[in-house]
Design a protein around this motif. Structure first.
Motif, mmCIF file in Angstrom:
data_model
loop_
_atom_site.group_PDB
_atom_site.id
_atom_site.type_symbol
_atom_site.label_atom_id
_atom_site.label_comp_id
_atom_site.label_asym_id
_atom_site.label_seq_id
_atom_site.Cartn_x
_atom_site.Cartn_y
_atom_site.Cartn_z
ATOM 1 N N PRO A 112 -22.184 0.656 38.838
ATOM 2 C CA PRO A 112 -22.327 0.127 37.473
ATOM 3 C C PRO A 112 -21.505 -1.143 37.246
ATOM 4 O O PRO A 112 -21.931 -2.033 36.508
ATOM 5 N N VAL A 113 -20.341 -1.219 37.892
ATOM 6 C CA VAL A 113 -19.488 -2.400 37.730
ATOM 7 C C VAL A 113 -20.173 -3.619 38.350
ATOM 8 O O VAL A 113 -20.249 -4.692 37.750
ATOM 9 N N ALA A 121 -23.096 -4.499 36.171
ATOM 10 C CA ALA A 121 -22.666 -5.152 34.933
ATOM 11 C C ALA A 121 -22.297 -6.604 35.219
ATOM 12 O O ALA A 121 -22.654 -7.510 34.468
ATOM 13 N N ALA A 122 -21.601 -6.830 36.344
ATOM 14 C CA ALA A 122 -21.191 -8.197 36.677
ATOM 15 C C ALA A 122 -22.419 -9.092 36.838
ATOM 16 O O ALA A 122 -22.471 -10.201 36.300
ATOM 17 N N TYR A 143 -22.719 -13.375 36.449
ATOM 18 C CA TYR A 143 -21.915 -13.857 37.575
ATOM 19 C C TYR A 143 -22.834 -14.372 38.677
ATOM 20 O O TYR A 143 -23.841 -13.735 38.992
ATOM 21 N N GLY A 144 -22.466 -15.488 39.304
ATOM 22 C CA GLY A 144 -23.128 -15.895 40.532
ATOM 23 C C GLY A 144 -22.557 -15.060 41.673
ATOM 24 O O GLY A 144 -21.528 -14.409 41.506
ATOM 25 N N ARG A 199 -18.886 -15.995 42.848
ATOM 26 C CA ARG A 199 -17.940 -15.727 41.780
ATOM 27 C C ARG A 199 -17.721 -14.231 41.603
ATOM 28 O O ARG A 199 -16.620 -13.777 41.327
ATOM 29 N N GLY A 259 -14.231 -12.787 42.011
ATOM 30 C CA GLY A 259 -13.681 -12.385 40.715
ATOM 31 C C GLY A 259 -13.717 -10.897 40.448
ATOM 32 O O GLY A 259 -12.940 -10.388 39.639
ATOM 33 N N VAL A 260 -14.636 -10.182 41.104
ATOM 34 C CA VAL A 260 -14.789 -8.767 40.797
ATOM 35 C C VAL A 260 -14.639 -7.888 42.042
ATOM 36 O O VAL A 260 -13.803 -6.981 42.073
ATOM 37 N N PRO A 319 -11.094 -8.240 44.221
ATOM 38 C CA PRO A 319 -9.964 -7.634 43.511
ATOM 39 C C PRO A 319 -10.053 -6.108 43.468
ATOM 40 O O PRO A 319 -9.044 -5.422 43.621
ATOM 41 N N LEU A 320 -11.269 -5.589 43.286
ATOM 42 C CA LEU A 320 -11.402 -4.142 43.199
ATOM 43 C C LEU A 320 -11.263 -3.479 44.570
ATOM 44 O O LEU A 320 -10.953 -2.297 44.658
ATOM 45 N N PRO A 332 -2.158 -3.501 38.814
ATOM 46 C CA PRO A 332 -1.572 -2.740 37.695
ATOM 47 C C PRO A 332 -2.629 -1.927 36.966
ATOM 48 O O PRO A 332 -2.306 -1.057 36.161
ATOM 49 N N TRP A 333 -3.897 -2.223 37.282
ATOM 50 C CA TRP A 333 -5.001 -1.580 36.572
ATOM 51 C C TRP A 333 -5.385 -0.236 37.147
ATOM 52 O O TRP A 333 -6.151 0.502 36.544
ATOM 53 N N ALA A 334 -4.856 0.079 38.350
ATOM 54 C CA ALA A 334 -5.269 1.333 38.984
ATOM 55 C C ALA A 334 -4.567 2.500 38.293
ATOM 56 O O ALA A 334 -3.362 2.485 38.113
ATOM 57 N N ALA A 335 -5.340 3.490 37.884
ATOM 58 C CA ALA A 335 -4.756 4.666 37.225
ATOM 59 C C ALA A 335 -3.836 5.373 38.209
ATOM 60 O O ALA A 335 -4.182 5.560 39.361
#
Lengths: 209, 374
Positions: free
Chosen positions: A108-109, A112-113, A118-119, A122, A126-127, A130-131, A205-208
């Protein structure tokens, strides 16, 4: 255990430790730099993934000493020889991790991108990368520790590292040297691992938790 | 072949809901609009322009997109998630973030959530952020793919209300996919109901789908209680309410019994000094009491719930009647004061009148040039 030997040879021990850290960290970082484009290629064009994974697996099956010796005609008895060999080994760990990291990005991520406009490039930078970072750093931790450990084998072709203490200690029947070498390799590996865990926390810092 | 021979026009500024069983092609239809899926034949026109003439990335930045699993970027804060499209479009970060905070407020979230990460939010909050993100660049068109399916029913209802409220404010052209006919009827200006084979069964306003299903497939899909649900489209304002028997609690048993006799009703509604309902009294309970007994001292039956004449629908009025011990609904004004009573018989008459208007309206619609064909 002879503590006096340790204090007399302090500068030698320090120099060997630095050399081992160098031989451990550099191949893992070069491995990271090479494995990201390889992993991206394999994740994007699925047909590339099985041969790439098979290739790195075959490399991993080669004993480190055999690889050092095989590289002698091209690279001689040099640091470069060991760094190239260990880089190849770290690719074996890093490439599958980069692929797994990119595949771990939830569909889904990704969707959504794309739908946000998003190209491709990118979206990758950008997505997706990082993930994939936590999984990639997980691979880097294994690669660094394994390089540090394998670097000592390079001593057999004369490339100095903490491996020197093993061979010298064995030849002189002097266990203190062996213990010191072993402890320092473990400490070095743990220290590098700790740095990477810190890096992961700082970068994600975003990782639960 | 997920979708076949589809001819659908979505009027600007309206909410079109695509509803149908799973696999009927409603999501495929949605994704053809922003080119996540390319049609093998036919065209998709946006503002009269074929979407395939636009660069996909550019096209998509002009179309908001909300999905069930939110698809929020886990590595971005709430504000940066919302600011995604503005940032892609090259807005300065400061301006994009300011816009993000405005949108947080618009979708009913505390702007203090802006620096949080998605994992720190509840499912309902994440879905609101998803809506805010889709609205960030103020696109004229909003695509929503089962946007509320993954949240629990209470939150879902509030998100649906929120969408309806937002739409009255923003007037976007919304295409929303759902498998939930209740949701379709609640949020849609128009509902397109798909058959399992990917063809359209009926495209109509919700009340016409409920009131005049074209065939048994549609009436089965809409459900057995469509009659009751149809009532929610009729306002209660036009109802003729009865003023008797309603008696203040400072009055006496004799006056209450007189009012009941005059009205020919077995139940008397007692109000408090503000004119708000206090409870129901059966005439037979009052008969044995002394004439001058104050009503305030007689225990009354609970009155259940009321309906507000100005704002509620016939459905609310019927519900109030059903749950009343007297079988009568109590209509109140916006301040909660009793406006009058409504019996089943009166309700039935009102429902029949309302249904007649629907049929008339449907007849009129046949004459108009139809903007929607199935």
């Amino acid at each position: 255990m002879s503590w006096s030997w340790v204090s007399v040879n302090g500068s030698l021990i320090w120099q060997l430790t630095r050399q081992t850290a160098y031989l451990g960290v550099v191949p893992a970082l070069i491995g990271l730099a090479i494995s990201v484009p390889l992993g991206v290629t394999a994740a994007r064009w699925r047909w590339f993934s099985p041969p790439a994974l098979a290739a790195v697996n075959v490399i991993y099956a080669i004993p480190s000493l055999a690889l050092f010796i095989a590289l002698i005609p091209a690279l001689g008895l040099s640091d470069t020889n060991v760094i190239v060999a260990l880089t190849l080994f770290s690719l074996c760990i890093m490439v599958p991790n980069v692929i797994a990291g990119l595949r771990s990005v939830a569909e889904p991520v990704r969707q959504a991108a794309t739908a946000m406009g998003y190209g491709q490039l990118r979206q990758l930078v950008g997505v997706e990368l990082p993930l994939a970072t936590p999984v990639i750093i997980g691979g880097l931790r294994v690669a660094v520790v394994s390089s540090i450990s394998l670097a000592s084998v390079g001593q057999l072709i004369g490339v100095s590292s903490l491996g020197y203490l093993f061979i010298d200690g064995l030849q002189r029947s002097f266990p203190t040297e062996i213990y010191v070498g072993l402890v320092l390799i473990i400490v070095l590996a743990l220290a590098c691992d700790l740095v990477l865990v810190g890096a992961r926390r700082a970068l994600t810092p975003w990782a639960a938790r | 072949m997920a979708v076949d021979a589809l001819d659908l026009e979505v009027p600007a500024g309206k909410t079109m809901v695509l509803v149908g069983p799973s696999g009927c092609g409603k999501t495929t239809t949605l994704r053809m609009i922003n080119r996540l899926v390319e049609p093998t034949e036919g065209r998709v026109l946006l503002d009269g322009r074929d979407v395939r003439q636009s660069n996909p990335a550019q096209l998509r930045r002009g179309i908001g997109y909300v999905i069930q699993q939110t698809g929020l970027f886990p590595h971005r804060t709430v504000q940066d998630n919302i600011a995604t499209v503005p940032l892609l479009d090259g807005w300065p970060r400061k301006k994009a973030r300011a816009r993000a905070r405005d949108l947080l407020a618009l979708v009913g979230l505390d702007p203090a959530l802006a620096p949080r990460y998605p994992y720190q939010l509840s499912g309902g909050q994440q879905q609101r952020v998803g809506v805010a993100r889709a609205l960030a660049a103020d696109p004229p068109v909003l695509l929503m793919d089962e946007p509320f399916s993954a949240v629990d029913p209470l939150i879902r209802a509030s998100l649906q209300d929120e969408l309806v409220r937002l739409q009255t404010e923003l007037r976007k052209t919304v295409v929303l996919v759902t498998h939930d006919i209740e949701e379709a009827i609640k949020v849609g200006d128009l509902v397109a109901l798909y058959r399992p084979d990917g063809r359209l069964a009926q495209v109509d306003a919700p009340q016409r789908l409920l009131g005049m299903p074209v065939d048994s497939y549609v009436s089965d899909f809409v459900g057995f209680d469509r009659g009751i649900r149809l009532l929610s489209f009729f306002r209660a304002t036009g109802l003729n309410l009865r003023a008797e028997p309603i008696v203040g609690s400072d009055s006496t048993v004799a006056k209450a019994l007189g009012a009941a006799r005059d009205a020919g009703q077995p139940w008397i509604l007692v109000t408090d000094s503000d004119g708000k309902p206090r409870g129901w009294l059966p005439a037979e309970r009052l008969a044995p009491l002394a004439d001058d007994t104050p009503l305030g001292t007689v225990p009354a039956e609970e009155f259940g719930h009321t309906f507000t004449v100005e704002t509620d629908s016939l459905r609310a009025a019927l519900d109030a009647a059903l749950l009343s011990p007297a079988g009568q609904a109590i209509g109140v004004d916006s301040a909660g004061r009793v406006a009058g009573l409504l019996s089943y018989d009166q309700l039935r008459a009102a429902v029949q009148a309302a249904e007649a208007t629907t049929k008339d309206a449907a007849g009129d619609a046949e004459q108009q040039p139809r903007s929607l064909r199935a």
